[in-house]
Design a protein around this motif. Structure first.
Motif, mmCIF file in Angstrom:
data_model
loop_
_atom_site.group_PDB
_atom_site.id
_atom_site.type_symbol
_atom_site.label_atom_id
_atom_site.label_comp_id
_atom_site.label_asym_id
_atom_site.label_seq_id
_atom_site.Cartn_x
_atom_site.Cartn_y
_atom_site.Cartn_z
ATOM 1 N N ALA A 14 3.295 -6.240 15.651
ATOM 2 C CA ALA A 14 3.159 -4.849 16.084
ATOM 3 C C ALA A 14 2.419 -3.986 15.064
ATOM 4 C CB ALA A 14 4.546 -4.255 16.348
ATOM 5 N N ARG A 15 2.444 -4.377 13.786
ATOM 6 C CA ARG A 15 1.822 -3.582 12.715
ATOM 7 C C ARG A 15 0.904 -4.469 11.879
ATOM 8 N NH1 ARG A 15 4.320 -0.525 15.522
ATOM 9 N NH2 ARG A 15 5.793 1.112 14.917
ATOM 10 N N PRO A 16 -0.134 -5.039 12.462
ATOM 11 C CA PRO A 16 -0.969 -6.001 11.713
ATOM 12 C C PRO A 16 -1.629 -5.402 10.480
ATOM 13 C CG PRO A 16 -1.999 -5.394 13.800
ATOM 14 C CD PRO A 16 -0.615 -4.862 13.844
ATOM 15 N N ALA A 17 -2.082 -4.156 10.553
ATOM 16 C CA ALA A 17 -2.772 -3.550 9.405
ATOM 17 C C ALA A 17 -1.837 -3.388 8.222
ATOM 18 C CB ALA A 17 -3.357 -2.198 9.809
ATOM 19 N N LEU A 18 -0.577 -3.117 8.484
ATOM 20 C CA LEU A 18 0.393 -2.923 7.405
ATOM 21 C C LEU A 18 0.465 -4.156 6.520
ATOM 22 C CD1 LEU A 18 2.708 -1.290 6.086
ATOM 23 C CD2 LEU A 18 4.253 -2.333 7.768
ATOM 24 N N PHE A 19 0.418 -5.335 7.127
ATOM 25 C CA PHE A 19 0.572 -6.571 6.353
ATOM 26 C C PHE A 19 -0.762 -7.151 5.914
ATOM 27 C CE2 PHE A 19 4.362 -6.103 8.946
ATOM 28 C CZ PHE A 19 5.357 -6.241 7.989
ATOM 29 N N ALA A 20 -1.798 -6.954 6.691
ATOM 30 C CA ALA A 20 -3.105 -7.501 6.324
ATOM 31 C C ALA A 20 -3.801 -6.662 5.260
ATOM 32 C CB ALA A 20 -3.998 -7.610 7.559
ATOM 33 N N GLU A 21 -3.577 -5.344 5.288
ATOM 34 C CA GLU A 21 -4.301 -4.443 4.391
ATOM 35 C C GLU A 21 -3.390 -3.551 3.568
ATOM 36 O OE1 GLU A 21 -6.584 -2.183 7.137
ATOM 37 O OE2 GLU A 21 -7.401 -3.952 8.144
ATOM 38 N N GLY A 22 -2.091 -3.560 3.843
ATOM 39 C CA GLY A 22 -1.179 -2.600 3.226
ATOM 40 C C GLY A 22 -1.034 -2.753 1.724
ATOM 41 N N GLY A 23 -0.773 -1.623 1.087
ATOM 42 C CA GLY A 23 -0.542 -1.628 -0.344
ATOM 43 C C GLY A 23 0.834 -2.151 -0.689
ATOM 44 N N TYR A 24 1.033 -2.343 -1.981
ATOM 45 C CA TYR A 24 2.315 -2.860 -2.487
ATOM 46 C C TYR A 24 2.763 -1.974 -3.632
ATOM 47 C CZ TYR A 24 5.737 -5.965 -4.696
ATOM 48 O OH TYR A 24 6.888 -6.496 -5.243
ATOM 49 N N GLU A 25 3.933 -1.381 -3.481
ATOM 50 C CA GLU A 25 4.453 -0.478 -4.509
ATOM 51 C C GLU A 25 5.856 -0.905 -4.916
ATOM 52 O OE1 GLU A 25 5.796 4.196 -5.093
ATOM 53 O OE2 GLU A 25 4.645 3.592 -3.318
ATOM 54 N N PRO A 26 6.033 -1.419 -6.136
ATOM 55 C CA PRO A 26 7.381 -1.742 -6.601
ATOM 56 C C PRO A 26 8.223 -0.475 -6.713
ATOM 57 C CG PRO A 26 5.700 -2.690 -8.040
ATOM 58 C CD PRO A 26 5.007 -1.716 -7.138
ATOM 59 N N LEU A 27 9.488 -0.578 -6.381
ATOM 60 C CA LEU A 27 10.421 0.553 -6.494
ATOM 61 C C LEU A 27 11.507 0.165 -7.482
ATOM 62 C CD1 LEU A 27 10.788 1.578 -2.732
ATOM 63 C CD2 LEU A 27 9.248 2.532 -4.462
ATOM 64 N N ALA A 28 11.639 0.959 -8.514
ATOM 65 C CA ALA A 28 12.625 0.673 -9.550
ATOM 66 C C ALA A 28 13.991 1.210 -9.137
ATOM 67 C CB ALA A 28 12.195 1.289 -10.876
ATOM 68 N N ALA A 29 14.989 0.345 -9.189
ATOM 69 C CA ALA A 29 16.359 0.767 -8.906
ATOM 70 C C ALA A 29 16.954 1.411 -10.148
ATOM 71 C CB ALA A 29 17.195 -0.419 -8.476
ATOM 72 N N THR A 30 17.940 2.217 -9.939
ATOM 73 C CA THR A 30 18.665 2.847 -11.034
ATOM 74 C C THR A 30 20.139 2.491 -10.911
ATOM 75 O OG1 THR A 30 18.991 4.864 -9.733
ATOM 76 C CG2 THR A 30 17.057 4.782 -11.177
ATOM 77 N N GLY A 31 20.868 2.657 -12.009
ATOM 78 C CA GLY A 31 22.297 2.409 -11.974
ATOM 79 C C GLY A 31 22.690 1.151 -12.721
ATOM 80 N N ALA A 32 23.997 0.904 -12.745
ATOM 81 C CA ALA A 32 24.556 -0.176 -13.558
ATOM 82 C C ALA A 32 24.090 -1.561 -13.100
ATOM 83 C CB ALA A 32 26.080 -0.094 -13.529
ATOM 84 N N LYS A 33 23.800 -1.710 -11.834
ATOM 85 C CA LYS A 33 23.420 -3.028 -11.308
ATOM 86 C C LYS A 33 21.982 -3.038 -10.816
ATOM 87 C CE LYS A 33 28.128 -4.311 -9.998
ATOM 88 N NZ LYS A 33 29.004 -4.792 -8.901
ATOM 89 N N ALA A 34 21.142 -2.298 -11.500
ATOM 90 C CA ALA A 34 19.746 -2.192 -11.067
ATOM 91 C C ALA A 34 19.044 -3.541 -11.060
ATOM 92 C CB ALA A 34 19.000 -1.217 -11.965
ATOM 93 N N ASP A 35 19.432 -4.446 -11.975
ATOM 94 C CA ASP A 35 18.750 -5.742 -12.025
ATOM 95 C C ASP A 35 19.145 -6.642 -10.868
ATOM 96 O OD1 ASP A 35 21.366 -6.170 -12.956
ATOM 97 O OD2 ASP A 35 20.738 -7.922 -14.109
ATOM 98 N N GLN A 36 20.168 -6.251 -10.097
ATOM 99 C CA GLN A 36 20.573 -7.040 -8.934
ATOM 100 C C GLN A 36 19.857 -6.601 -7.658
ATOM 101 O OE1 GLN A 36 25.143 -7.196 -10.493
ATOM 102 N NE2 GLN A 36 24.825 -7.732 -8.360
ATOM 103 N N LEU A 37 18.935 -5.661 -7.790
ATOM 104 C CA LEU A 37 18.251 -5.102 -6.634
ATOM 105 C C LEU A 37 16.743 -5.286 -6.780
ATOM 106 C CD1 LEU A 37 19.887 -3.755 -4.397
ATOM 107 C CD2 LEU A 37 19.101 -1.551 -5.242
ATOM 108 N N CYS A 38 16.107 -5.796 -5.745
ATOM 109 C CA CYS A 38 14.643 -5.888 -5.692
ATOM 110 C C CYS A 38 14.173 -5.025 -4.531
ATOM 111 C CB CYS A 38 14.195 -7.336 -5.498
ATOM 112 S SG CYS A 38 12.412 -7.520 -5.249
ATOM 113 N N ALA A 39 13.318 -4.053 -4.813
ATOM 114 C CA ALA A 39 12.855 -3.151 -3.757
ATOM 115 C C ALA A 39 11.360 -2.898 -3.903
ATOM 116 C CB ALA A 39 13.623 -1.832 -3.812
ATOM 117 N N PHE A 40 10.694 -2.779 -2.763
ATOM 118 C CA PHE A 40 9.265 -2.461 -2.784
ATOM 119 C C PHE A 40 8.892 -1.820 -1.462
ATOM 120 C CE2 PHE A 40 9.781 -6.866 -1.451
ATOM 121 C CZ PHE A 40 9.036 -6.949 -0.283
ATOM 122 N N LEU A 41 7.737 -1.158 -1.477
ATOM 123 C CA LEU A 41 7.242 -0.449 -0.292
ATOM 124 C C LEU A 41 5.889 -1.012 0.090
ATOM 125 C CD1 LEU A 41 7.727 2.031 1.629
ATOM 126 C CD2 LEU A 41 6.298 3.347 0.017
#
Length: 934
Positions: free
Chosen positions: A830-857
């Motif tokens: 449904a969103r071919p451009a998002l995956f074929a051309e989309g950017g990648y932005e890492p998102l840093a988690a905060t808090g005591a267990k930030a290393d247990q979270l992987c997030a990106f946009l």
């Protein structure tokens, strides 16, 4: 001229393994299911004509024909039509480096055997017609015999036969391997007993007078002989008698002397398969005698080998190619450039290439990327807790009672390969280096022995599979760095050699010897040598690292994967994000794979084992307990009887990683329920032991040791004999499996959302708890998958969250993984451009267990996909509260909330707490939700 424009980029591929049990018609029947699943292209294993009975298709014998064992032309076209009707394209796995030889099926190879250096195809195979072995001058070694030549001859398993259809004579080994007799020697067979045969024999002897039409004249005479045999009984009987005169009687070697004399005059020399290690004079795929290397750099061969595949590209049957073993080619970059230039239209192109940790894919290669080995290891590394390394290293060393560093294991294994299975190729390289040295007085005294010792050490120290020096330009900085490293390490290890030999080889491998005019060296010889060493270092690395060291160094076998680095325990979040950002920028359409036909363990086997990295102390206690129980039962308290401690340690990891999901948490299994799994484990352990080459090998199996290991395994998996072991094993197994499936979901979600083009290996939309091949090529139950997908569609449409929570609870059947896969494939559609051309932005988690979270946009225009995944499920189980851990995720303009694609839940914008976003599942896939619910 090829059409202009960008190549078609698959949205997602699905790998199918074709063989006699899975044919074109089977693939055609799958088309509706694959389309419904959401993939865009079938990624097909090789389906050109291969050796009969091939289970993989990599032993091609004719690039211009389809494999008849998979179906005829009509069946193939019906498959193509079914794919098109369901909106599916095709990517084909193509094999340019080698062909299947032996048997009686490769016409090029048979022609070379018949005519030797005078064959029209003699230059197409990478054959050394001028070896140091005088008995092989102008001959091709054919090392296909299971015993010594004399023993096979005496047993009557080598015999002369006449082909009445072609009118030709050939020696047959075991009734399988055809070894044609050169027509120049037919007179010796035909004799003088019959006037027609005498006349034809004389005509065959006069073939040299027909140059340059010798081969054509020979075919005419063979056709005449075949016609006479067909039409006249007396000629037929005379030919039969002539053949019988040369064949002896089994058990009496002296009766085979005439045939032996005829064989000695041929353009081939057949021998025991072990002779290849010392005397082979053709390049092979690794050390496999039945796969002969091709000189694909020759324009005529390139055109011939690609004609049929190009026709499939031209008519739209194919839209992409995967190039197998690109490092085996003399000039990979030149081959890929020619491929692009000669193809009739733009197409998707990826290469099978294993990258070292510090190595990047060459940016001047005209490809979309690799087939994804590095991605499989990257995403697994994210799931491995680096805090567990010290404990794992200590447990391993204590259990096996001593462990050497991985780097030393690799070097030793590479040296072993060069001293044994691939010694002949090293001998040839040393000979060629000495020939170059003799071109200049300053280097004329470097003997072959000295050069061989230095070369062996340099190749053993190479940090990459190969470099890409081609003589057209100065070596790249990357190539110089890797050659410099290998030379420097070799100098330290081989201190008995004069340093000048390393200086010479350094300048030879970089081609600096001919960088200046009037060097005294032949530029052709220097460049050719440097390129041949590159073709050698790759197979040595593959056999030494992947096929030996990976089976010896068993500290944590989840890391022992193709393209993996077992000495690097886990990947940090910054390193993970950096690799993905680089792929998004440089190779946005590279293939992302987590299971392939070559992986040592299935993707969910590895994801489950990753849980162990979080519990090194528990793991240590468990393996000690299991070992005490099993060895005590066998009266081996000291742990000195087979299996050795290293193989035993591997066994426990494989047992835990591949234990069937349906037997998990179900109490003590019945012996019948374990029988199939025990058989699979036996196959994996035998392969592992033989690849390790410590106690047993493929060439010389040590059945006593192997039976010791297999007896140990059978007792462990027999509830009537090892109830105590299973009672100790099963609770821990259930815990690891229950946590491991969460890793499996995260791994799948990342593959389908990170920059790149995801591939699903056949059947892996459900759990893939497979072991090394052939276990990972077992038949797939597609009826089950069709049914489950239909049921999922209904359940998700009714109530997404309830359905997903139910699947999470009943995780054993793998429905949760299939639901996740189908959901994300639908979103990619449904969103071919998002995956074929989309950017990648890492998102840093905060808090005591930030290393247990992987997030990106991922973002493209107004489209967004926010991925939040949980790491380290064992840590989370021990302390479930996320506390203040959160991700800052502001909503785009016009959006009222984030909506989870998996559960349908809505979440507010701004800061997302881990407690909220991961309340249901270990991964959340969030898209902006407008006031209208878009």
């Amino acid at each position: 001229m090829p059409e202009a424009g960008p190549p078609p980029i698959p949205r997602a591929t699905y790998r199918l393994q074709f063989h006699e049990g899975f044919r074109f018609s089977d693939a055609a029947a799958l088309a509706p299911y694959l389309a419904r699943l959401g993939i865009s292209h079938v990624y097909a294993s090789p389906y050109l004509k291969a050796r009969p009975g091939s289970s993989h298709g990599y032993d091609i014998v004719d690039h211009g024909r389809l494999n008849p064992e998979l179906g005829d032309e009509a069946a193939f076209r019906a498959m193509v039509a079914a794919f098109r009707e369901n909106g599916l394209g095709q990517v084909l796995d193509f094999v340019p480096n080698h062909m299947g030889v032996g048997g009686a099926d490769n016409p090029w190879w048979l022609d070379v055997l018949e005519w030797g250096p005078d064959s029209d195809y003699a230059g197409w195979f990478d054959i050394d017609w001028d070896p140091d072995r005088r008995y092989l001058q102008g001959k091709l070694l054919v090392p296909f015999l299971g015993e010594q030549y004399g023993a096979v001859l005496e047993a009557g398993q080598i015999e002369l036969r006449f082909d009445p259809e072609e009118g030709g004579f050939a020696v047959w080994a075991y009734g399988t391997h055809k070894l044609p007799i050169c027509p120049l020697h037919y007179e010796r067979v035909l004799g003088h007993e019959h006037p027609e045969l005498e006349r034809l024999g004389d005509a065959f002897s006069g073939l040299p007078n027909w140059r340059p039409r010798v081969h054509a004249r020979a075919r005419d005479l063979q056709a005449e002989l075949a016609g006479l045999v067909r039409e006249r009984q007396d000629v037929r009987e005379a030919v039969e008698a002539a053949v019988a005169r040369l064949n002896g009687r089994p058990g009496r070697l002296e009766t085979w002397r005439d045939l032996d004399a005829l064989i000695r005059e041929q353009n081939w020399r057949t021998a025991h398969f072990r002779v290849a290690a010392d005397d082979i004079n053709y390049r092979r795929f690794f050390n496999i005698n039945e796969l002969a290397g091709l000189r694909m750099e020759l324009p005529e061969l390139f055109d011939h080998a690609h004609r049929f595949v190009f026709s499939l590209l031209e008519d739209g049957t194919l839209e992409g190619l995967r190039i197998d073993h690109v490092d085996g080619l003399l000039d990979p970059k030149g081959y890929l450039q020619r491929l692009r230039e000669a193809a009739p239209r733009p197409f998707y192109l990826v290469v099978e290439k294993i990258l070292s940790r510090h190595e990047a894919l060459r940016e001047d290669w005209p490809v979309q990327g690799t087939t994804g080995y590095e991605f499989a290891n990257l995403v697994l590394g994210l799931l491995v807790d680096p805090a567990g390394e010290e404990g794992f290293s200590r447990t391993y060393a204590e259990f096996i009672r001593g462990a050497e560093p991985f780097a030393e294991t690799v070097r030793d294994c590479k040296l072993r390969i060069m001293l044994n299975e691939m010694a002949s190729e090293l001998n040839t390289l040393a000979r060629d280096a000495a020939r170059v040295g003799r071109q200049n007085p300053r280097t004329a005294d470097f003997t072959r022995n000295i050069l061989q010792r230095a070369l062996k050490e340099i190749v053993a120290c190479f940090p990459v599979y190969r470099t890409y020096v081609d003589g057209t330009v100065s070596p790249t900085e990357a190539d110089r760095r890797d050659i410099d490293w290998a030379i420097a390490q070799a100098r330290r290890n081989e201190t008995d050699l004069d340093p000048s030999v390393f200086d010479f080889l350094h300048r030879l491998l970089t081609t600096d010897l001919v960088a200046e005019p009037r060097s005294g060296f032949s530029r052709h010889s220097v460049v050719r040598f440097a390129m041949r060493v590159q073709q050698y270092s790759g197979p040595v690395m593959a056999k030494g690292l992947e096929d030996t060291a990976f089976y010896r160094y068993n500290r944590f076998v989840a890391l022992n994967e193709v393209g993996g680095h077992p000495d690097h325990f886990g990947v940090s979040l910054p390193a993970f994000h950096k690799a993905n950002a680089q792929r998004a920028q440089r190779w946005p359409h590279a293939m992302l794979g987590t299971s392939t036909h070559d992986t040592k363990r299935g993707e969910d086997t590895r994801a489950r084992l990753a849980v162990l990295s979080e519990m090194p102390e528990d793991w240590a206690r468990q393996v000690q307990t299991w070992s005490r129980i099993l060895r005590a039962r066998r009266g081996d308290v000291e742990g000195t009887a087979p299996p050795d401690r290293n193989d035993e340690y591997l066994f426990y990891q494989l047992l835990l990683g591949a234990w069937p999901a349906e037997l998990t948490g179900a109490g003590m299994p019945e012996a019948a329920a374990l029988r199939d799994f025990a058989g699979r484990m036996e196959g994996a352990m035998v392969k592992s032991m033989r690849e390790a080459k410590r106690h047993t090998t493929w060439a010389a199996p040590n059945t006593a040791y192997e039976e010791g290991m297999l007896g140990f395994l059978r007792e462990a998996l027999d509830p009537s004999r090892s109830g105590a072991f299973l009672e100790a094993f099963l609770p821990f197994q259930e815990r690891v499996a229950r946590l491991g499936f969460r890793n499996g979901l995260v791994q799948t979600a990342l593959k389908l959302t990170l920059p790149g083009m995801p591939d699903i290996y056949q059947g892996c939309e459900l759990w893939d708890l497979s072991l090394v091949d052939p276990d990972n090529r077992r038949p797939v139950d597609y009826d089950l998958r069709r049914r489950v997908l239909e049921e999922l569609d209904t359940a998700l449409a009714r109530d997404r969250r309830a359905a997903m929570l139910g699947m999470l609870e009943g995780w054993h059947d793998g429905r949760a993984k299939l639901a996740l896969t189908a959901t994300l494939l639908a979103h990619r559609r449904a969103r071919p451009a998002l995956f074929a051309e989309g950017g990648y932005e890492p998102l840093a988690a905060t808090g005591a267990k930030a290393d247990q979270l992987c997030a990106f946009l991922r973002s493209s225009g107004e489209e967004r996909l926010l991925v939040v995944a949980s790491r380290f499920p064992a840590r989370h189980e021990a302390d479930p509260a996320w506390g203040d851990t959160a991700v800052d995720a502001p909503l785009p303009a016009g959006a009222g909330a984030w909506r989870d694609l998996l559960t349908g839940r809505s979440l507010g914008g701004g800061t997302l707490t881990a407690e909220a976003v991961l309340a249901d599942l270990p991964v959340a896939l969030l898209v902006p939700e407008t006031a209208r619910g878009g």
